[in-house]
Every structure is written in structure tokens, then in C-alpha cells.
Design an enzyme around this catalytic site. Structure first.
Site, mmCIF file in Angstrom:
data_model
loop_
_atom_site.group_PDB
_atom_site.id
_atom_site.type_symbol
_atom_site.label_atom_id
_atom_site.label_comp_id
_atom_site.label_asym_id
_atom_site.label_seq_id
_atom_site.Cartn_x
_atom_site.Cartn_y
_atom_site.Cartn_z
ATOM 1 N N ASN A 5 0.862 -1.186 0.000
ATOM 2 C CA ASN A 5 0.000 0.000 0.000
ATOM 3 C C ASN A 5 0.902 1.241 0.000
ATOM 4 O OD1 ASN A 5 -1.383 2.280 1.137
ATOM 5 N ND2 ASN A 5 -3.076 0.923 1.612
ATOM 6 N N ASP B 272 -0.113 4.470 -0.056
ATOM 7 C CA ASP B 272 -0.805 5.696 0.357
ATOM 8 C C ASP B 272 0.121 6.709 1.026
ATOM 9 O OD1 ASP B 272 -3.147 4.527 -0.469
ATOM 10 O OD2 ASP B 272 -3.928 4.151 1.539
ATOM 11 N N HIS B 273 1.017 6.199 1.883
ATOM 12 C CA HIS B 273 1.784 7.146 2.696
ATOM 13 C C HIS B 273 2.948 7.800 1.959
ATOM 14 C CE1 HIS B 273 -0.997 6.639 5.762
ATOM 15 N NE2 HIS B 273 -0.773 5.351 5.873
ATOM 16 N N ARG C 273 3.219 18.996 1.283
ATOM 17 C CA ARG C 273 3.583 20.251 0.613
ATOM 18 C C ARG C 273 2.746 20.479 -0.647
ATOM 19 N NH1 ARG C 273 9.025 22.349 1.818
ATOM 20 N NH2 ARG C 273 9.000 22.260 4.079
ATOM 21 N N HIS D 191 -5.591 3.632 -1.648
ATOM 22 C CA HIS D 191 -6.937 3.947 -1.156
ATOM 23 C C HIS D 191 -7.280 5.359 -1.614
ATOM 24 C CE1 HIS D 191 -9.719 4.114 2.678
ATOM 25 N NE2 HIS D 191 -10.334 4.503 1.590
ATOM 26 N N ARG E 154 -9.438 8.038 -1.041
ATOM 27 C CA ARG E 154 -10.417 8.454 -0.023
ATOM 28 C C ARG E 154 -11.262 9.596 -0.549
ATOM 29 N NH1 ARG E 154 -8.965 6.777 5.489
ATOM 30 N NH2 ARG E 154 -10.610 8.219 6.054
ATOM 31 N N ARG F 224 -7.052 12.779 1.003
ATOM 32 C CA ARG F 224 -5.961 13.247 1.866
ATOM 33 C C ARG F 224 -4.583 12.758 1.418
ATOM 34 N NH1 ARG F 224 -7.093 9.952 7.403
ATOM 35 N NH2 ARG F 224 -9.092 10.976 7.179
ATOM 36 N N HIS F 225 -4.550 11.645 0.691
ATOM 37 C CA HIS F 225 -3.245 11.206 0.198
ATOM 38 C C HIS F 225 -3.293 10.894 -1.309
ATOM 39 C CE1 HIS F 225 -5.096 7.468 1.450
ATOM 40 N NE2 HIS F 225 -4.713 7.543 2.712
ATOM 41 N N GLU G 152 -8.453 0.328 -2.956
ATOM 42 C CA GLU G 152 -9.311 0.353 -1.762
ATOM 43 C C GLU G 152 -10.252 1.539 -1.856
ATOM 44 O OE1 GLU G 152 -7.125 0.695 1.814
ATOM 45 O OE2 GLU G 152 -5.991 -1.119 1.457
ATOM 46 N N THR H 222 -6.734 6.225 10.016
ATOM 47 C CA THR H 222 -6.638 5.175 9.001
ATOM 48 C C THR H 222 -7.909 4.337 9.114
ATOM 49 O OG1 THR H 222 -5.325 3.290 8.230
ATOM 50 C CG2 THR H 222 -5.350 3.658 10.597
ATOM 51 N N THR H 223 -8.067 3.332 8.231
ATOM 52 C CA THR H 223 -9.291 2.534 8.263
ATOM 53 C C THR H 223 -9.438 1.865 9.634
ATOM 54 O OG1 THR H 223 -8.764 2.066 5.970
ATOM 55 C CG2 THR H 223 -10.582 0.836 6.931
ATOM 56 N N GLU I 229 -10.804 -9.677 2.797
ATOM 57 C CA GLU I 229 -9.506 -9.331 3.369
ATOM 58 C C GLU I 229 -9.738 -9.241 4.871
ATOM 59 O OE1 GLU I 229 -7.262 -6.008 1.760
ATOM 60 O OE2 GLU I 229 -6.210 -5.760 3.668
ATOM 61 N N HIS J 111 -3.496 -4.864 7.515
ATOM 62 C CA HIS J 111 -3.662 -3.707 8.403
ATOM 63 C C HIS J 111 -2.810 -3.860 9.660
ATOM 64 C CE1 HIS J 111 -5.251 -0.115 10.248
ATOM 65 N NE2 HIS J 111 -5.736 0.171 9.045
ATOM 66 N N GLY J 112 -1.911 -2.925 9.832
ATOM 67 C CA GLY J 112 -1.085 -2.886 11.040
ATOM 68 C C GLY J 112 0.034 -3.917 11.065
ATOM 69 N N GLY K 172 1.346 -1.471 4.302
ATOM 70 C CA GLY K 172 1.724 -0.135 3.846
ATOM 71 C C GLY K 172 2.595 0.616 4.822
HETATM 72 N N1 PXP Z 1 -5.634 -3.351 3.968
HETATM 73 C C1 PXP Z 1 -6.615 -2.411 4.050
HETATM 74 C C2 PXP Z 1 -7.979 -2.782 3.606
HETATM 75 C C3 PXP Z 1 -6.323 -1.101 4.494
HETATM 76 O O1 PXP Z 1 -7.309 -0.182 4.558
HETATM 77 C C4 PXP Z 1 -4.991 -0.776 4.830
HETATM 78 C C5 PXP Z 1 -4.653 0.621 5.234
HETATM 79 O O2 PXP Z 1 -4.938 1.508 4.196
HETATM 80 C C6 PXP Z 1 -4.019 -1.784 4.735
HETATM 81 C C7 PXP Z 1 -4.371 -3.067 4.318
HETATM 82 C C8 PXP Z 1 -2.584 -1.519 5.054
HETATM 83 O O3 PXP Z 1 -2.481 -1.202 6.422
HETATM 84 P P1 PXP Z 1 -1.112 -0.636 6.978
HETATM 85 O O4 PXP Z 1 -0.861 0.675 6.299
HETATM 86 O O5 PXP Z 1 -1.380 -0.505 8.459
HETATM 87 O O6 PXP Z 1 -0.056 -1.643 6.662
#
Ligand code: PXP
Length: 241
Positions: free
Chosen positions: A6, A8-9, A17, A42, A44, A48-49, A69, A99-100, A150, A190-191, A212
Site C-alpha cells: 500500500n 498511500d503514505h 507540501r 486507497h 479516499r 488526503r493522500h 481500496e 486510518t481505516t 480481506e 492492516h497494522g 503499507g
Molecule cells: N488493507 C486495508 C484494507 C487497508 O485499509 C490498509 C490501510 O490503508 C491496509 C491493508 C494496510 O495497512 P497498513 O498501512 O497498516 O499496513
């Protein structure tokens, strides 16, 4: 087990910026060159990202699979049907969250999820539902016609004792076995980070982990030395990159 990254970050950093760098599309290519199996982002509602431009470009540029996502929002569904990613993952979305938080409640949103899944299938897009490791949610997911669930690993990732972690792992393991038994395919995420991912990999039947924050965060630290050296080079040698 496959790895979806992922990105996103990377976009979060760029949006700090509102500039052009770091470009998440470049990041996606680097992730692919390093061997990942899919790219996750994702889009959104608050943008935001990840921006619309990123999603369109990612679809054109990446050579693995694009997993988009998204929340059940008419605006984002329209964009997804236009971009046609390989897969969409439906997630809950609240504006104020960092985050989600938690999985999508498929039982409560059943009609809307089913109707959206049908639209995606007509467009040839695979559907995954981001849910808690709960049998009722899994059964309801199956009835929507989605191919994948998932499993939300956030609660496991947040545990602070071995006992709590073992209990959450057991839930994820049982949920995976149940989903497979009713003909669903299973991803998880996630996490997940450099310490808590290995036990999840032991669960048979999970196809892909989506990670991510930990990977993008670590890349800042392990890439910083080279970035500083490049700038020192410019200052000392007046080199233009
Ligand atoms: N899976 C889903 C569905 C998510 O929403 C996210 C966070 O955007 C992730 C995986 C990845 O999570 P993390 O950034 O905590 O690794």
C-alpha cells in the site's frame, strides 16, 4: 504468500507540501522492481493522500495488479468503474479517522455491497471485502458474490501480550478456514509490521498480505543515508543531479 504494498503514505508525504514529490507512481514501480505482487492504494473521499491522477496513472504504469481500496461512495465507485483496476477492496471510511478503523459491516450494508459487487463484476473487476474475522460477516460476504475477503489484522497488531496475540491469531486462522470452506479466497492486512507479520504467514490459505505504513515508514529510515550523501555530494562537488 503474496505481498501487496500500500503506497498511500508516499502520497501523504507529497501532500504535506502539495508538491510533486515523492510520487507514489514512482514508488509503485520501485516496489514492483523489488518483487511485490500487487500495488494497493486507497482513494479516499477527502483525497488526503492518493489523488485521482495517481489511480489513473498507476493503472497505466504498473505491471503487477492494482488493488484499489475504496468506500461505498457513488463518486469513488464511478471513478473505479472508469479506471478498471484488477481488484477493488471495499472498506469503511470515516472522515475523522487516521486510518481505516475496523472492517466493513457487510450484514448492515448488504444490499449496497451486493449491488456494487454486481457493477464491478460487470466491468470485469474482482471484488474483495475488508472485514473482521467473524463467521457471520464472512457468510454475508459470500452472499454478496465477492470473490475475496480481506481479514482485518488491526486488532491482532494492536495486542500487547503474547496471550492476546495468540487469541487474535486463532480468530484469524479460524476465519480463514471458514472462508475457504464456503469457497471464498482470503487476503489479510492492516497494522502488519516487521515484528508481527511472521505468525500470520503460518496461517494456511491466506493468499496475500497488504502492508503499507510499516514498509513506507522504514523506507524513510533505510533510505535517508543515501539521500543525505547525495545532497552532500551536490554541496561539496557542486554536482547537479
Ligand atoms: N488493507 C486495508 C484494507 C487497508 O485499509 C490498509 C490501510 O490503508 C491496509 C491493508 C494496510 O495497512 P497498513 O498501512 O497498516 O499496513
Amino acid at each position: 504468500m503474496n505481498l501487496g504494498i500500500n503506497i498511500d503514505h508516499v502520497a501523504t508525504l507529497r501532500q504535506a507540501r502539495k508538491g510533486e514529490n515523492p510520487d507514489p507512481v514512482w514508488a509503485a514501480v520501485i516496489c514492483e522492481l523489488a518483487g511485490c505482487d500487487s500495488i494497493v492504494c486507497h482513494l479516499r473521499e477527502d483525497r488526503r493522500h492518493i489523488q485521482d491522477r495517481d489511480v489513473y496513472l498507476l493503472k497505466q504504469v504498473i505491471k503487477t495488479r492494482l488493488n484499489l481500496e475504496m468506500a461505498l461512495s457513488d463518486e469513488i465507485i464511478k471513478i473505479a468503474l472508469d479506471v478498471k483496476p484488477y481488484q477493488v477492496t471495499l472498506v469503511p471510511e470515516k472522515r475523522e479517522e487516521l486510518t481505516t478503523e475496523g472492517g466493513l459491516d457487510i450484514i448492515r450494508n448488504f444490499d449496497r455491497v451486493k449491488e456494487s459487487a454486481e457493477k464491478f463484476h460487470k466491468a470485469g473487476i474482482i471484488v474483495s471485502l475488508f472485514i473482521e474475522p467473524d463467521e457471520k460477516q464472512i457468510l454475508s460476504s459470500k452472499k454478496t458474490g465477492a470473490e475475496f475477503i480481506e481479514i482485518h489484522t488491526g486488532r491482532y497488531a494492536e495486542t500487547r501480550t503474547e496471550k492476546d496475540a495468540a487469541a487474535e491469531l486463532e480468530k484469524i486462522s479460524k476465519a480463514t478456514a471458514y472462508a475457504l470452506s464456503i469457497g471464498m479466497r482470503v487476503n489479510a492486512g492492516h497494522g502488519l509490521d516487521y515484528k508481527n507479520t511472521a505468525p500470520i504467514c503460518k496461517i494456511k490459505g491466506i493468499e496475500e498480505l497488504n502492508i503499507g505504513y510499516s514498509i513506507i515508514g522504514r523506507s524513510v529510515l533505510i533510505g535517508l543515508e543515501n539521500a543525505v550523501k547525495e545532497m552532500l555530494n551536490i554541496i561539496e562537488m557542486e554536482v547537479i543531479l
